[in-house]
Scaffold this motif. Structure first.
Motif, PDB file in Angstrom:
ATOM      1  N   SER A  29       0.828  -1.216   0.000  1.00 21.45           N
ATOM      2  CA  SER A  29       0.000   0.000   0.000  1.00 21.45           C
ATOM      3  C   SER A  29       0.859   1.261   0.000  1.00 21.45           C
ATOM      4  O   SER A  29       0.513   2.256  -0.634  1.00 21.45           O
ATOM      5  CB  SER A  29      -0.926   0.002   1.211  1.00 21.45           C
ATOM      6  OG  SER A  29      -0.181  -0.024   2.417  1.00 21.45           O
ATOM      7  N   MET A  60       7.509  11.082   4.916  1.00 26.84           N
ATOM      8  CA  MET A  60       6.371  10.526   4.176  1.00 26.84           C
ATOM      9  C   MET A  60       6.406   9.000   4.131  1.00 26.84           C
ATOM     10  O   MET A  60       5.375   8.358   3.926  1.00 26.84           O
ATOM     11  CB  MET A  60       6.376  11.036   2.729  1.00 26.84           C
ATOM     12  CG  MET A  60       5.900  12.446   2.519  1.00 26.84           C
ATOM     13  SD  MET A  60       4.152  12.671   2.899  1.00 26.84           S
ATOM     14  CE  MET A  60       3.376  11.674   1.619  1.00 26.84           C
ATOM     15  N   SER A  83       8.463   7.105   8.953  1.00 23.87           N
ATOM     16  CA  SER A  83       8.322   7.757  10.249  1.00 23.87           C
ATOM     17  C   SER A  83       6.989   7.229  10.775  1.00 23.87           C
ATOM     18  O   SER A  83       6.290   6.519  10.045  1.00 23.87           O
ATOM     19  CB  SER A  83       8.296   9.285  10.088  1.00 23.87           C
ATOM     20  OG  SER A  83       7.040   9.721   9.642  1.00 23.87           O
ATOM     21  N   PRO A  84       6.609   7.523  12.007  1.00 24.28           N
ATOM     22  CA  PRO A  84       5.348   6.947  12.509  1.00 24.28           C
ATOM     23  C   PRO A  84       4.145   7.283  11.622  1.00 24.28           C
ATOM     24  O   PRO A  84       3.166   6.538  11.584  1.00 24.28           O
ATOM     25  CB  PRO A  84       5.205   7.581  13.895  1.00 24.28           C
ATOM     26  CG  PRO A  84       6.604   7.874  14.321  1.00 24.28           C
ATOM     27  CD  PRO A  84       7.327   8.267  13.049  1.00 24.28           C
ATOM     28  N   SER A  85       4.220   8.390  10.900  1.00 26.54           N
ATOM     29  CA  SER A  85       3.134   8.757   9.992  1.00 26.54           C
ATOM     30  C   SER A  85       3.442   8.352   8.558  1.00 26.54           C
ATOM     31  O   SER A  85       2.678   8.650   7.647  1.00 26.54           O
ATOM     32  CB  SER A  85       2.914  10.271  10.045  1.00 26.54           C
ATOM     33  OG  SER A  85       4.123  10.928   9.713  1.00 26.54           O
ATOM     34  N   VAL A 134       3.969   6.280   5.092  1.00 24.25           N
ATOM     35  CA  VAL A 134       3.067   5.306   4.466  1.00 24.25           C
ATOM     36  C   VAL A 134       3.668   3.893   4.436  1.00 24.25           C
ATOM     37  O   VAL A 134       2.936   2.930   4.238  1.00 24.25           O
ATOM     38  CB  VAL A 134       2.668   5.748   3.040  1.00 24.25           C
ATOM     39  CG1 VAL A 134       1.863   7.041   3.095  1.00 24.25           C
ATOM     40  CG2 VAL A 134       3.883   5.905   2.131  1.00 24.25           C
ATOM     41  N   MET A 166       3.931   2.692   8.617  1.00 16.19           N
ATOM     42  CA  MET A 166       2.595   2.486   9.182  1.00 16.19           C
ATOM     43  C   MET A 166       2.234   1.003   9.286  1.00 16.19           C
ATOM     44  O   MET A 166       1.521   0.598  10.192  1.00 16.19           O
ATOM     45  CB  MET A 166       1.591   3.172   8.254  1.00 16.19           C
ATOM     46  CG  MET A 166       0.314   3.554   8.904  1.00 16.19           C
ATOM     47  SD  MET A 166       0.401   5.237   9.476  1.00 16.19           S
ATOM     48  CE  MET A 166       0.122   6.150   7.965  1.00 16.19           C
ATOM     49  N   ASP A 167       2.714   0.205   8.333  1.00 18.56           N
ATOM     50  CA  ASP A 167       2.311  -1.202   8.313  1.00 18.56           C
ATOM     51  C   ASP A 167       3.319  -2.139   8.972  1.00 18.56           C
ATOM     52  O   ASP A 167       3.097  -3.342   9.006  1.00 18.56           O
ATOM     53  CB  ASP A 167       2.046  -1.635   6.858  1.00 18.56           C
ATOM     54  CG  ASP A 167       0.787  -0.992   6.304  1.00 18.56           C
ATOM     55  OD1 ASP A 167      -0.300  -1.294   6.835  1.00 18.56           O
ATOM     56  OD2 ASP A 167       0.890  -0.162   5.379  1.00 18.56           O
ATOM     57  N   GLU A 226       2.448  -3.070  13.596  1.00 13.18           N
ATOM     58  CA  GLU A 226       1.500  -4.077  14.056  1.00 13.18           C
ATOM     59  C   GLU A 226       2.067  -5.490  13.870  1.00 13.18           C
ATOM     60  O   GLU A 226       1.947  -6.347  14.746  1.00 13.18           O
ATOM     61  CB  GLU A 226       0.197  -3.922  13.295  1.00 13.18           C
ATOM     62  CG  GLU A 226      -0.945  -4.688  13.901  1.00 13.18           C
ATOM     63  CD  GLU A 226      -2.245  -4.371  13.192  1.00 13.18           C
ATOM     64  OE1 GLU A 226      -2.280  -4.503  11.954  1.00 13.18           O
ATOM     65  OE2 GLU A 226      -3.199  -3.998  13.872  1.00 13.18           O
TER      66      GLU A 226
END
Lengths: 168, 435, 119
Positions: free
Chosen positions: B221, B350, B353-355, B357, B360-361, B364
């Protein structure tokens, strides 16, 4: 001070925006931004009071330092069927409070300050709660109020979360 | 009850056949031993020299669970000390970075110079009457040794550790891809981002050590968002790609030159890399010039990782067996144009980093891969680390242990082999024997 | 520094002015007043006690910031012209000695009466 009518209009706008984010209606949320919008969530550093460099600055690392195109890119990931961390869906709650509205020197632009609490429930037992102060410039357009500029200063030097899979 | 000294566990029965014992991610006793035998002994990344631009510049960071104060001293040299007052143990520096004349403990006013010496105390007359008070011996505890490699500052608590150059060994050949591809050297862009992951630190470190495999799946993604398509398949039989490692330091890469950098989606960065490719080739040779922004990832043992191209540099700070604090920075060439440096600052934000894309994956997966080991029966099931068991090659140019193919577990096995050697060896001499 | 000190009646020659250019400080140990601090603030020379009134540090090891000296140990600040303590942890003033530049030398009155007059 602005009129009660304008204050109420801003309040309704921010509540609507928060609901769009809670419901992950990202394309509609993007429509609330001006084409020249700047969306900035700087990294916050734990620095001393006497430190003239301050706890955040434009030249330093950020969580978001985005144009509208950058925000669109992020939304592409959110809405991709392969965004694994988004399924099962995050349980978002965007709380907006302490709203203050001021006129600015620019006709048709309002300075809006607010406090945000962002809660996310994820998976079975995970959750993260982030706190911040927000400063928006809202612009009057033929389509209604739109966000021209947003600054969110989080109250965390170490983000108490593994990611920020949302917007503020 | 304790498994921390279980020889079978620490030799990771079956690692050579491609199996890993899950207790390495869960047991408190194993974790305690890691703090003693890895974080209190290895050379650990503590700063980039550019973060300490002038005398009095300081930052605080972690070496294991020890908080450390890193300082540019008056003579221009860099020092690092335990950030703990020898009087009652309080932190003497409570900010993460800044500039200071020295450090005064908030508790009783003990005052330390940039060189760590105790310069004076509040109510000094009372101490002056005390024969046991020896001001010269009550400075901040320094690290055993501190050294730099091309801008990166490392420190170790162990006076018996080998010199930094030996600790890095032939891996410096690879580090130069990032640290020495331009005559001006490197610097960190401003600031740092810190976040918390509910995972064992090794799950993150091994991911950067060798896990090209996850890119195309986990980050489908993110690639869609940044380049409009998925990650290219990396595992073809004839792929010109490698897993290389030395002394537990690991670099997986292909030779596409710009595959990682392209994910930043910024023409200024691509142009900069292309314009410089020839000059880099003159400096480092054709092969390494093709590694500067390629699809690749790196871990310097134990917990210092980076991504060439995206230029995110990071440490995985252990906070217990199931918790990791992630610190990230962005590396740029000092002589790069300001708009290129800023493009990298934004690009790393972008993507990684914690934000970001991509990042982000990751979180978890790593959290749940840690947490599942809570189950006693689950914990008995070994994990498969068997890819690329017969891929070792001799390469005319590449030093260290070289394996053909980027879709591989060779580096991860090398990471855990080094980890297990360090945990079993009481001394550095013993470590040499366990090879 | 001791060798630089010469008695001329009740006045003491502390150093050459060239030893203390503008923005610099110098510690001089004297018979009359112990260690004193010579500080040059943009061409104006101040002479005070060198020992911080809080915790025995030598102010000459500190920083000269404008017309203030900052103690190197706990960052106490003193106004050099008056000796007044400007911030925590200093509470007692610094003794200030009348000083002048004569023939390229810094000269101060260090006699007890002069100390009392200045404090």
């Amino acid at each position: 001070m602005t009129s009660a009518e304008v204050y109420w209009e801003v309040h309704a706008f921010l509540a609507y925006e928060a609901r769009l984010l809670d419901e992950e209606r990202y394309p509609e949320w993007l429509d609330l931004f001006c084409d020249d919008a700047h969306y900035w969530v700087p990294g916050v550093e734990n620095r001393g009071r006497a430190d003239t460099e301050g706890s955040y600055a434009p030249s330093r690392m950020a969580y978001f330092d985005d144009t509208l195109d950058d925000l669109r890119r992020r939304v592409v990931r959110f809405t991709a069927p392969t965004a694994w961390a988004e399924d099962p869906a995050t349980r978002h709650l965007h709380v907006v409070s302490n709203i203050e509205v001021e006129d600015t020197d620019t006709a048709g632009e309002l300075l809006v300050r607010s406090v945000i609490v962002n809660h996310r429930g994820q998976g079975d037992i995970d959750s993260a709660t982030l706190y911040g102060r927000r400063e928006d410039v809202l612009r009057r357009t033929p389509e209604g109020l739109r966000i021209a500029r947003r600054l969110v200063v989080l109250r965390h030097a170490v983000l108490p979360a593994k990611n920020i899979n949302t917007f503020f | 009850m304790t498994t921390g000294t279980d020889p079978e566990l620490l030799s990771l029965c079956g690692l050579d056949d491609g199996w890993l014992d899950r207790r390495v991610f869960w047991d408190q006793a194993v974790y305690e031993l890691e703090l003693e035998r890895i974080f209190a002994r290895c050379w650990l990344f503590v700063a980039h020299e550019s973060q300490l631009p002038k005398p009095g510049s300081f930052l605080t960071t972690w070496m294991g669970e020890d908080n450390v104060l890193v300082v540019r001293r008056r003579d221009g040299s860099i020092g690092a000390y335990l950030n703990s007052c020898p009087h009652r143990g309080n932190r003497v520096c409570t900010a993460e970075a800044g500039t200071a004349r020295g450090f005064v403990c908030n508790y009783h006013g003990w005052s330390f110079g940039l060189d760590g010496t105790l310069n004076g105390v509040h109510e000094s007359a009372a101490y002056g009457r005390e024969p046991t008070f020896d001001q010269a011996r009550l400075g901040l505890t320094p690290v055993a040794r501190l050294d730099t490699y091309k801008g990166l500052v490392f420190a170790t608590f162990d006076p018996d550790a080998p010199p930094l150059r030996d600790y890095l060994g032939e891996f410096t050949y690879y580090l130069d891809v990032m640290l020495d591809n331009d005559a001006g050297g490197t610097e960190f862009a401003g600031g740092s981002i810190k976040s918390v992951l509910g995972c064992n630190w090794k799950i993150a470190a091994e991911n950067f050590a060798g896990d090209a495999l996850h890119a195309g799946w986990t980050h489908a993604s993110g690639a869609e968002a940044m380049i409009g398509r998925g990650v290219a398949e990396l595992g073809a039989d004839d792929a010109d790609s490698y897993h290389v490692n030395a002394h537990g330091h690991c670099w997986e890469f292909n030779l596409d030159g710009v595959g990682n950098a392209a994910t930043l989606g910024d023409k200024r960065i691509m142009n900069y890399l292309r314009e410089n490719q020839e000059r880099v080739a003159e400096r480092l040779g054709e092969l390494r010039a093709r590694m500067v922004g390629s699809i690749s990832s790196v871990n310097v043992f134990p917990n210092f990782s980076f991504l060439p191209g995206q230029n995110t540099f990071r440490t995985w700070q252990p906070k217990g067996p199931h918790r990791t604090e992630l610190h990230t920075w962005v590396l740029v060439n000092r002589n790069a144009p300001p708009e290129v440096k800023d493009a990298w600052r934004k690009g790393a934000m972008m993507t990684f980093s914690p934000s970001g894309v991509f990042e982000m994956d990751d979180g978890e997966n790593w959290e749940l891969a840690t947490r599942s080991n809570q189950g006693v029966v689950t914990r008995r099931q070994r994990l498969y680390y068997g890819l690329g068991s017969d891929t070792a090659i001799d390469h005319p140019e590449l030093p260290g242990n070289v394996h053909r193919g980027q879709i591989n577990d060779a580096n991860q096995r090398a990471f855990y082999r080094r980890w297990s050697q360090l945990l079993r060896a009481a001394t550095w001499d013993d470590l040499e024997k366990t090879r | 520094m001791r060798s630089d000190v010469t008695d001329r009646g009740c006045r003491t020659v502390l150093c050459r002015l060239a030893d203390v250019p503008p923005g610099r400080m110098l510690r001089v140990v004297t018979e009359e007043a112990g260690p004193v601090l010579v500080a040059n603030v943009d061409g104006t020379v101040h002479v005070t006690d060198d020992t911080c009134t809080h915790a025995e540090a030598s102010l000459s090891d500190g920083d000269l910031e404008g017309d203030r000296v900052v103690c190197p140990v706990h960052w106490a600040e003193f106004d050099l012209a008056s000796g007044r303590p400007l911030c925590f942890p200093a509470t007692r003033p610094l003794t200030v000695y009348p000083a002048a530049v004569e023939d390229g030398h810094v000269v101060a009155h260090l006699a007890p009466s002069a100390q009392e007059a200045s404090s």
